[in-house]
Design an enzyme around this catalytic site. Structure first.
Site, PDB file in Angstrom:
ATOM      1  N   TYR A 154       5.422 -37.101 -63.062  1.00 39.63           N
ATOM      2  CA  TYR A 154       5.249 -37.589 -61.687  1.00 39.63           C
ATOM      3  C   TYR A 154       4.336 -38.814 -61.696  1.00 39.63           C
ATOM      4  O   TYR A 154       4.629 -39.838 -61.090  1.00 39.63           O
ATOM      5  CB  TYR A 154       4.665 -36.461 -60.833  1.00 39.63           C
ATOM      6  CG  TYR A 154       4.573 -36.761 -59.359  1.00 39.63           C
ATOM      7  CD1 TYR A 154       5.715 -36.835 -58.572  1.00 39.63           C
ATOM      8  CD2 TYR A 154       3.340 -36.944 -58.731  1.00 39.63           C
ATOM      9  CE1 TYR A 154       5.638 -37.087 -57.206  1.00 39.63           C
ATOM     10  CE2 TYR A 154       3.247 -37.197 -57.375  1.00 39.63           C
ATOM     11  CZ  TYR A 154       4.399 -37.264 -56.619  1.00 39.63           C
ATOM     12  OH  TYR A 154       4.312 -37.519 -55.258  1.00 39.63           O
TER      13      TYR A 154
HETATM   14  P1  NAP Z   1      10.164 -33.343 -49.721  1.00 42.99           P
HETATM   15  O1  NAP Z   1      10.028 -32.707 -48.385  1.00 42.99           O
HETATM   16  O2  NAP Z   1      10.566 -32.518 -50.882  1.00 42.99           O
HETATM   17  O3  NAP Z   1      11.110 -34.613 -49.564  1.00 42.99           O
HETATM   18  C1  NAP Z   1      11.677 -35.268 -50.660  1.00 42.99           C
HETATM   19  C2  NAP Z   1      12.952 -35.882 -50.187  1.00 42.99           C
HETATM   20  O4  NAP Z   1      13.526 -36.613 -51.275  1.00 42.99           O
HETATM   21  C3  NAP Z   1      13.977 -34.842 -49.748  1.00 42.99           C
HETATM   22  O5  NAP Z   1      14.657 -35.321 -48.615  1.00 42.99           O
HETATM   23  C4  NAP Z   1      14.913 -34.768 -50.938  1.00 42.99           C
HETATM   24  O6  NAP Z   1      16.227 -34.377 -50.623  1.00 42.99           O
HETATM   25  C5  NAP Z   1      14.904 -36.227 -51.356  1.00 42.99           C
HETATM   26  N1  NAP Z   1      15.460 -36.403 -52.689  1.00 42.99           N
HETATM   27  C6  NAP Z   1      15.118 -35.766 -53.833  1.00 42.99           C
HETATM   28  N2  NAP Z   1      15.894 -36.175 -54.844  1.00 42.99           N
HETATM   29  C7  NAP Z   1      16.739 -37.107 -54.321  1.00 42.99           C
HETATM   30  C8  NAP Z   1      17.784 -37.897 -54.841  1.00 42.99           C
HETATM   31  N3  NAP Z   1      18.142 -37.824 -56.139  1.00 42.99           N
HETATM   32  N4  NAP Z   1      18.445 -38.753 -54.017  1.00 42.99           N
HETATM   33  C9  NAP Z   1      18.113 -38.840 -52.706  1.00 42.99           C
HETATM   34  N5  NAP Z   1      17.141 -38.102 -52.153  1.00 42.99           N
HETATM   35  C10 NAP Z   1      16.458 -37.251 -52.948  1.00 42.99           C
HETATM   36  O7  NAP Z   1       8.771 -33.985 -50.159  1.00 42.99           O
HETATM   37  P2  NAP Z   1       7.785 -35.041 -49.454  1.00 42.99           P
HETATM   38  O8  NAP Z   1       6.429 -34.566 -49.792  1.00 42.99           O
HETATM   39  O9  NAP Z   1       8.159 -35.302 -48.064  1.00 42.99           O
HETATM   40  O10 NAP Z   1       8.064 -36.317 -50.378  1.00 42.99           O
HETATM   41  C11 NAP Z   1       8.440 -37.576 -49.864  1.00 42.99           C
HETATM   42  C12 NAP Z   1       7.755 -38.637 -50.713  1.00 42.99           C
HETATM   43  O11 NAP Z   1       6.341 -38.556 -50.528  1.00 42.99           O
HETATM   44  C13 NAP Z   1       7.988 -38.493 -52.216  1.00 42.99           C
HETATM   45  O12 NAP Z   1       8.233 -39.769 -52.784  1.00 42.99           O
HETATM   46  C14 NAP Z   1       6.675 -37.931 -52.730  1.00 42.99           C
HETATM   47  O13 NAP Z   1       6.428 -38.270 -54.076  1.00 42.99           O
HETATM   48  C15 NAP Z   1       5.695 -38.608 -51.781  1.00 42.99           C
HETATM   49  N6  NAP Z   1       4.385 -37.954 -51.698  1.00 42.99           N
HETATM   50  C16 NAP Z   1       4.276 -36.659 -51.292  1.00 42.99           C
HETATM   51  C17 NAP Z   1       3.015 -36.065 -51.244  1.00 42.99           C
HETATM   52  C18 NAP Z   1       2.807 -34.642 -50.809  1.00 42.99           C
HETATM   53  O14 NAP Z   1       1.700 -34.108 -51.024  1.00 42.99           O
HETATM   54  N7  NAP Z   1       3.787 -33.990 -50.207  1.00 42.99           N
HETATM   55  C19 NAP Z   1       1.872 -36.804 -51.619  1.00 42.99           C
HETATM   56  C20 NAP Z   1       2.043 -38.119 -52.039  1.00 42.99           C
HETATM   57  C21 NAP Z   1       3.301 -38.696 -52.068  1.00 42.99           C
HETATM   58  P3  NAP Z   1      16.767 -32.866 -50.889  1.00 42.99           P
HETATM   59  O15 NAP Z   1      16.253 -32.043 -49.735  1.00 42.99           O
HETATM   60  O16 NAP Z   1      18.234 -33.022 -50.900  1.00 42.99           O
HETATM   61  O17 NAP Z   1      16.187 -32.419 -52.186  1.00 42.99           O
END
Ligand code: NAP
Length: 287
Positions: A154
Site C-alpha cells: 500500500y
Molecule cells: P472503499 O470504501 O473500499 O472504496 C474503494 C473503492 O475503490 C471502491 O469503490 C472499490 O470498488 C474501488 N475499487 C477497488 N478496486 C478497483 C478497481 N480495480 N477498479 C475500479 N475501482 C476499484 O475505501 P475508501 O477508504 O473509501 O478508499 C478510497 C480511497 O481513499 C483509496 O484510494 C484509499 O487508498 C484512500 N484512503 C483511504 C483511507 C481510509 O482510512 N479509509 C485513508 C487514506 C486514503 P469495489 O466496491 O467494487 O471494490
C-alpha cells in the site's frame, strides 16, 4: 446536460468515493460515479447521476466510460476527475504473494494514470472543447509519505502516486489543468474490512519472528478505526479542491495535524523506526 459542474469519481461504490458523489450531487453537480458492478450502478443511478462501469486495471473499460461521458458533455469540458479508487492489502513483505503486492500498484498507482489518460481530453487536453480547464484530484494517504510495516504494498503504491501526482501537476499546467493531492489519515470506510478479507488470502504463512508484531499491528489498526474521520470530511476537501480559485497542491485531512501529519514528516527516520519498533514489539533476537 444542464448542471454547471461535472465530475467523474472513481471508486464510487462505497466509502470516500460514495461520500464525494453524495456531496456533489446535493450541490447540483452532474456526477459520473465509476463502479465495478451492475448492482452498484443501479443503486447510485438518479437524476444527474450517471454511473460508469469500469475497472481501473482495464484501460479499455475506461475508454468506453470516457465515450459515455463525452456524449453527455456535448462538447463541454469535464470540471473534475477524482482518482479515488484504491485497495489496501496488508501483509509482511517477505511473505506477501507478489500478485497481492502487484494488485495494489495496478489499482492505486497505474489505475490512476490510466484514469487520467482516459479523461485527459475531456478535462481540457482537447483544445476544441468549451469551458474552463478541468481539475484532477488524486486520493493519496498519510501512507504516501509515512510507510508502516505490514502495509508495504500500500505504501509503495501511495508513495508512487505522490511522484505521479507531482509530475502530472507540472506537466498539465501547460493545459491549465490543476492537480491536487488529498492525503487522508484514518477514515471510517469499508476499506478496512475489504483489506482484512483480502489479507486472509494475502498473508499466507506468518513469518514466526513477525507474528507478534503483526498481531499488535492488527490491534492498532482496529483502534485507529475507532477514531477514524467520517468520509464526509474528505468529500468536503475534495469539493474545495475542485472549486476554489487557487487549489493547493496538497490537502492533508487528519484528526491531529501535529501528531498525524507534521511530526511524522519531520522527525528523523531512525527515531520513527524506534517508536514503531517499540509500539509493535519488533526486536532482533539476542545473539
Ligand atoms: P472503499 O470504501 O473500499 O472504496 C474503494 C473503492 O475503490 C471502491 O469503490 C472499490 O470498488 C474501488 N475499487 C477497488 N478496486 C478497483 C478497481 N480495480 N477498479 C475500479 N475501482 C476499484 O475505501 P475508501 O477508504 O473509501 O478508499 C478510497 C480511497 O481513499 C483509496 O484510494 C484509499 O487508498 C484512500 N484512503 C483511504 C483511507 C481510509 O482510512 N479509509 C485513508 C487514506 C486514503 P469495489 O466496491 O467494487 O471494490
Amino acid at each position: 446536460m444542464s448542471a454547471l459542474h461535472s465530475v467523474v469519481v472513481t471508486g464510487a461504490s462505497s466509502g470516500i468515493g460514495e461520500a464525494i458523489v453524495a456531496r456533489l450531487v446535493a450541490k447540483g453537480w452532474t456526477v459520473f460515479p465509476m463502479v465495478r458492478s451492475e448492482a452498484d450502478a443501479a443503486r447510485l443511478e438518479g437524476p444527474r447521476v450517471h454511473p460508469l462501469l469500469a475497472d481501473v486495471r482495464a484501460p479499455e473499460t475506461l475508454a468506453d466510460a470516457a465515450v459515455l461521458v463525452a456524449e453527455r458533455l456535448e462538447g463541454r469540458r469535464l470540471t473534475g476527475l477524482v482518482a479515488n479508487a484504491g485497495v489496501a492489502r496488508p501483509g509482511p513483505l517477505i511473505a506477501q504473494p507478489l500478485g497481492a503486492f502487484r494488485d495494489q500498484l495496478e489499482v492505486n498507482l497505474i489505475g490512476v494514470l490510466a484514469s487520467v489518460q482516459a479523461f485527459a481530453d475531456l478535462l481540457g487536453v482537447d483544445a476544441a472543447r468549451e469551458g474552463p480547464p478541468g481539475r484532477i484530484v488524486t486520493m493519496s494517504s498519510v501512507a504516501g509519505s509515512m510507510a508502516l510495516p505490514f502495509l508495504g504494498g500500500y505504501a509503495a503504491s501511495k508513495f508512487g502516486l505522490e511522484g505521479l501526482s507531482h509530475s502530472l501537476r507540472r506537466e498539465l499546467s501547460a493545459y491549465g489543468i490543476a492537480v491536487s493531492i488529498v492525503s487522508p489519515g484514518a477514515v471510517d470506510t469499508p476499506i478496512w474490512t475489504k483489506g482484512e478479507a483480502l489479507a486472509a488470502d494475502d498473508i499466507g504463512a506468518r513469518p514466526e519472528a513477525l507474528a507478534g508484531a503483526m498481531a499488535r499491528f492488527e490491534a492498532e489498526t482496529l483502534k485507529s478505526r475507532a477514531a477514524a474521520l467520517p468520509a464526509e470530511r474528505v468529500a468536503a476537501v475534495v469539493e474545495h479542491a475542485l472549486v476554489t480559485p487557487k487549489p493547493r497542491a496538497r490537502y492533508a485531512v487528519v484528526r491531529n495535524r501535529l501528531s498525524d501529519w507534521w511530526l511524522p514528516r519531520r522527525l528523523p527516520e531512525r527515531l520513527i523506526d524506534r517508536i514503531i519498533a517499540r509500539r509493535l514489539g519488533l526486536r532482533a533476537p539476542r545473539r
